[in-house]
Motif scaffolding. Structure first.
Motif, PDB file in Angstrom:
ATOM      1  N   ARG A 300       0.826  -1.209   0.000  1.00 48.25           N
ATOM      2  CA  ARG A 300       0.000   0.000   0.000  1.00 48.25           C
ATOM      3  C   ARG A 300       0.864   1.265   0.000  1.00 48.25           C
ATOM      4  O   ARG A 300       0.554   2.252   0.647  1.00 48.25           O
ATOM      5  N   LYS A 301       1.984   1.201  -0.727  1.00 49.35           N
ATOM      6  CA  LYS A 301       2.843   2.370  -0.930  1.00 49.35           C
ATOM      7  C   LYS A 301       3.346   2.952   0.382  1.00 49.35           C
ATOM      8  O   LYS A 301       3.431   4.173   0.565  1.00 49.35           O
ATOM      9  N   GLY A 302       3.674   2.073   1.332  1.00 46.28           N
ATOM     10  CA  GLY A 302       4.267   2.502   2.585  1.00 46.28           C
ATOM     11  C   GLY A 302       3.278   2.965   3.636  1.00 46.28           C
ATOM     12  O   GLY A 302       3.684   3.442   4.700  1.00 46.28           O
ATOM     13  N   ARG A 303       1.972   2.829   3.368  1.00 46.31           N
ATOM     14  CA  ARG A 303       0.948   3.267   4.311  1.00 46.31           C
ATOM     15  C   ARG A 303       0.090   2.080   4.728  1.00 46.31           C
ATOM     16  O   ARG A 303       0.080   1.037   4.084  1.00 46.31           O
ATOM     17  N   ASP A 304      -0.672   2.269   5.816  1.00 47.14           N
ATOM     18  CA  ASP A 304      -1.596   1.219   6.227  1.00 47.14           C
ATOM     19  C   ASP A 304      -2.688   1.020   5.180  1.00 47.14           C
ATOM     20  O   ASP A 304      -3.206  -0.087   5.010  1.00 47.14           O
ATOM     21  N   ASN A 305      -3.011   2.097   4.465  1.00 47.26           N
ATOM     22  CA  ASN A 305      -4.070   2.016   3.459  1.00 47.26           C
ATOM     23  C   ASN A 305      -3.796   3.008   2.336  1.00 47.26           C
ATOM     24  O   ASN A 305      -3.300   4.106   2.572  1.00 47.26           O
ATOM     25  N   ASP A 306      -4.117   2.601   1.134  1.00 41.73           N
ATOM     26  CA  ASP A 306      -4.013   3.487  -0.029  1.00 41.73           C
ATOM     27  C   ASP A 306      -5.424   3.887  -0.431  1.00 41.73           C
ATOM     28  O   ASP A 306      -6.189   3.060  -0.938  1.00 41.73           O
ATOM     29  N   PRO A 307      -5.814   5.149  -0.213  1.00 45.74           N
ATOM     30  CA  PRO A 307      -7.193   5.554  -0.485  1.00 45.74           C
ATOM     31  C   PRO A 307      -7.446   6.056  -1.899  1.00 45.74           C
ATOM     32  O   PRO A 307      -8.568   6.445  -2.225  1.00 45.74           O
ATOM     33  N   GLN A 308      -6.435   6.048  -2.746  1.00 42.57           N
ATOM     34  CA  GLN A 308      -6.552   6.668  -4.055  1.00 42.57           C
ATOM     35  C   GLN A 308      -7.374   5.818  -5.024  1.00 42.57           C
ATOM     36  O   GLN A 308      -7.278   4.587  -5.041  1.00 42.57           O
ATOM     37  N   PHE A 309      -8.191   6.514  -5.838  1.00 50.94           N
ATOM     38  CA  PHE A 309      -8.885   5.825  -6.908  1.00 50.94           C
ATOM     39  C   PHE A 309      -7.885   5.109  -7.807  1.00 50.94           C
ATOM     40  O   PHE A 309      -6.751   5.529  -7.966  1.00 50.94           O
ATOM     41  N   PHE A 310      -8.321   4.026  -8.414  1.00 53.14           N
ATOM     42  CA  PHE A 310      -7.563   3.203  -9.343  1.00 53.14           C
ATOM     43  C   PHE A 310      -6.520   2.325  -8.652  1.00 53.14           C
ATOM     44  O   PHE A 310      -6.329   1.184  -9.044  1.00 53.14           O
ATOM     45  N   SER A 311      -5.834   2.828  -7.624  1.00 52.55           N
ATOM     46  CA  SER A 311      -4.809   2.010  -6.972  1.00 52.55           C
ATOM     47  C   SER A 311      -5.281   1.383  -5.663  1.00 52.55           C
ATOM     48  O   SER A 311      -4.678   0.419  -5.198  1.00 52.55           O
ATOM     49  N   ARG A 312      -6.355   1.878  -5.057  1.00 59.04           N
ATOM     50  CA  ARG A 312      -6.760   1.371  -3.744  1.00 59.04           C
ATOM     51  C   ARG A 312      -7.204  -0.090  -3.802  1.00 59.04           C
ATOM     52  O   ARG A 312      -7.085  -0.819  -2.819  1.00 59.04           O
ATOM     53  N   MET A 313      -7.722  -0.528  -4.953  1.00 54.17           N
ATOM     54  CA  MET A 313      -8.165  -1.911  -5.089  1.00 54.17           C
ATOM     55  C   MET A 313      -7.117  -2.790  -5.774  1.00 54.17           C
ATOM     56  O   MET A 313      -7.357  -3.975  -5.998  1.00 54.17           O
ATOM     57  N   ARG A 314      -5.970  -2.203  -6.085  1.00 52.34           N
ATOM     58  CA  ARG A 314      -4.925  -2.969  -6.773  1.00 52.34           C
ATOM     59  C   ARG A 314      -3.595  -2.788  -6.036  1.00 52.34           C
ATOM     60  O   ARG A 314      -2.866  -1.824  -6.277  1.00 52.34           O
ATOM     61  N   PRO A 315      -3.257  -3.716  -5.140  1.00 52.08           N
ATOM     62  CA  PRO A 315      -2.003  -3.625  -4.399  1.00 52.08           C
ATOM     63  C   PRO A 315      -0.808  -3.740  -5.336  1.00 52.08           C
ATOM     64  O   PRO A 315      -0.908  -4.317  -6.425  1.00 52.08           O
ATOM     65  N   SER A 316       0.307  -3.201  -4.914  1.00 52.37           N
ATOM     66  CA  SER A 316       1.499  -3.215  -5.754  1.00 52.37           C
ATOM     67  C   SER A 316       2.700  -3.669  -4.933  1.00 52.37           C
ATOM     68  O   SER A 316       2.640  -3.776  -3.707  1.00 52.37           O
ATOM     69  N   GLY A 317       3.790  -3.918  -5.610  1.00 53.42           N
ATOM     70  CA  GLY A 317       5.002  -4.333  -4.918  1.00 53.42           C
ATOM     71  C   GLY A 317       5.250  -5.826  -5.020  1.00 53.42           C
ATOM     72  O   GLY A 317       4.453  -6.587  -5.590  1.00 53.42           O
ATOM     73  N   VAL A 318       6.364  -6.250  -4.448  1.00 50.65           N
ATOM     74  CA  VAL A 318       6.821  -7.637  -4.564  1.00 50.65           C
ATOM     75  C   VAL A 318       5.823  -8.607  -3.945  1.00 50.65           C
ATOM     76  O   VAL A 318       5.483  -9.635  -4.541  1.00 50.65           O
ATOM     77  N   TRP A 319       5.332  -8.302  -2.757  1.00 50.71           N
ATOM     78  CA  TRP A 319       4.404  -9.209  -2.086  1.00 50.71           C
ATOM     79  C   TRP A 319       3.094  -9.330  -2.865  1.00 50.71           C
ATOM     80  O   TRP A 319       2.525 -10.420  -2.993  1.00 50.71           O
ATOM     81  N   ALA A 320       2.628  -8.218  -3.387  1.00 52.05           N
ATOM     82  CA  ALA A 320       1.386  -8.251  -4.157  1.00 52.05           C
ATOM     83  C   ALA A 320       1.545  -9.122  -5.402  1.00 52.05           C
ATOM     84  O   ALA A 320       0.653  -9.910  -5.746  1.00 52.05           O
ATOM     85  N   GLU A 321       2.678  -9.004  -6.066  1.00 47.15           N
ATOM     86  CA  GLU A 321       2.920  -9.814  -7.252  1.00 47.15           C
ATOM     87  C   GLU A 321       3.043 -11.293  -6.897  1.00 47.15           C
ATOM     88  O   GLU A 321       2.611 -12.167  -7.660  1.00 47.15           O
TER      89      GLU A 321
END
Length: 360
Positions: A300-321
């Motif tokens: 979640r881009k270094g935060r507990d939660n990513d509230p942004q449209f388009f990215s909030r429902m799509r996690p990113s990073g090594v663990w997400a992949e």
């Protein structure tokens, strides 16, 4: 955890902290009494669930979110007795000066005139039918549905008017309405989704204490599929180092149940859900709490939660992949994919005006 330090059993949240976003004053027991209350008075009685009936002027909520696959929804209840500690809907109780913690799962609200309000909306001359989503905020088949039957009444309206509807639930109570769902399915008007978090009953009793057991949900999926109801399952939410170990097993068992579509959702911790979840980790999994939250922040881009449209429902990073790859491989082995269930809108017929009911 309760002020006395004991685990609040049978509930997901461990406290009823007052939300701070709106400047409300925090409240707590003062003085030495709080440390001695249980010894003097004995254990606190079990928390009881209360239901307040409310009578809104409308029941269909419209949205323009780019992250959602629907533009309208019905939530017949506010709050949810299932008590899933990770529920992203918990913060909605804060809007009413109630705790997203224990209040969310013990102080519930029901809208008994939902079906009547839906008829009024569908009767509007300019109304254009599109699928109505149920279960997008709180579960339409939580325990109090057995008494109120609001969800069933809404489904009856949808069947009568040939209006498409989708359902998301964690309860096998959905089978009670299999007669309506089967008929709706014959007209291509319904799709049902159930989510499964783990396959460990003991873990589920901590995560989602009053939801239907995982195995019963899988049985419900099978019975829905056998009845010809389009079914979707979701491994949701995936909690790193807690539930991700069950991902492959859930996919395999769902495939055996005959579901037609699958997906997964990463844990989201908006607003008050984050501290409630941290409290839950400290209570039940203190040995891995830091690891869990470190992985959550990494997707979640270094935060507990990513509230942004388009990215909030799509996690990113090594663990997400990693989770994404594991899920994709599990689905391929099980012969599952993500299917679409196009629901018909061209058969829609507006309700009769006034109190007259359609006789067809």
């Amino acid at each position: 955890m309760s002020k006395s330090g004991n685990i609040v059993r049978g509930r997901g949240a461990q406290s009823a902290a007052v939300p701070q976003r709106f400047g409300l004053s925090a409240r707590e027991i003062d003085g030495d009494w709080r440390d001695d209350a249980e010894r003097v008075d004995g254990p606190a009685p079990p928390m009881r669930t209360t239901v307040t009936e409310e009578f809104p002027k409308s029941i269909v909520t419209f949205n323009q979110s780019p992250d959602l696959a629907f533009d309208r929804s019905i939530n017949a209840y506010r709050g949810c007795e299932h008590g899933c500690v990770y529920c992203f809907a918990r913060p909605t109780h804060a809007y009413h000066d109630l705790s997203p913690g224990l209040d969310f799962e013990t102080k519930l609200f029901a809208k008994p005139y939902a079906a009547r309000l839906l008829r009024e909306t569908l009767s509007r001359p300019k109304y254009v039918p599109k699928p109505i989503a149920m279960g997008t905020n709180t579960d339409p088949y939580q325990p109090i549905e057995g008494r109120y039957e609001i969800t069933r009444q809404v489904l009856e309206v949808c069947l009568d008017t040939r209006h498409p509807v989708t359902i998301t639930t964690k309860s096998d109570r959905v089978l009670r309405d299999l007669d309506l769902l089967s008929e709706l399915a014959q007209h291509e008007l319904v799709a049902v989704a159930l989510s499964v978090t783990s396959l460990d009953p003991a873990l589920s009793s901590k995560l989602e204490p009053r939801a239907t057991s995982p195995q019963k949900r899988l049985v419900a999926l099978q019975k829905l599929a056998e009845a010809g109801v389009p079914t979707h399952f979701s491994v949701a939410p995936v909690i790193p180092a807690i539930t991700d170990q069950f991902m492959e097993q859930i996919v395999a068992q769902a495939a055996e149940a005959g579901v037609q579509s699958c997906g997964w959702i990463m844990l989201r911790l908006p607003h008050e859900v984050a501290p409630l979840f941290r409290e839950w980790l400290d209570t039940h999994f203190p040995d891995r709490a830091d690891k869990v939250m470190a992985i959550v922040r990494s997707v979640r881009k270094g935060r507990d939660n990513d509230p942004q449209f388009f990215s909030r429902m799509r996690p990113s990073g090594v663990w997400a992949e990693l989770f994404r790859s594991r899920f994709r491989i599990a689905c391929r082995r099980a012969g599952l994919g993500k299917a679409s269930f196009p629901l018909k809108t061209d058969a829609f017929r507006q309700p009769e005006s006034g109190l007259q009911r359609r006789l067809l």
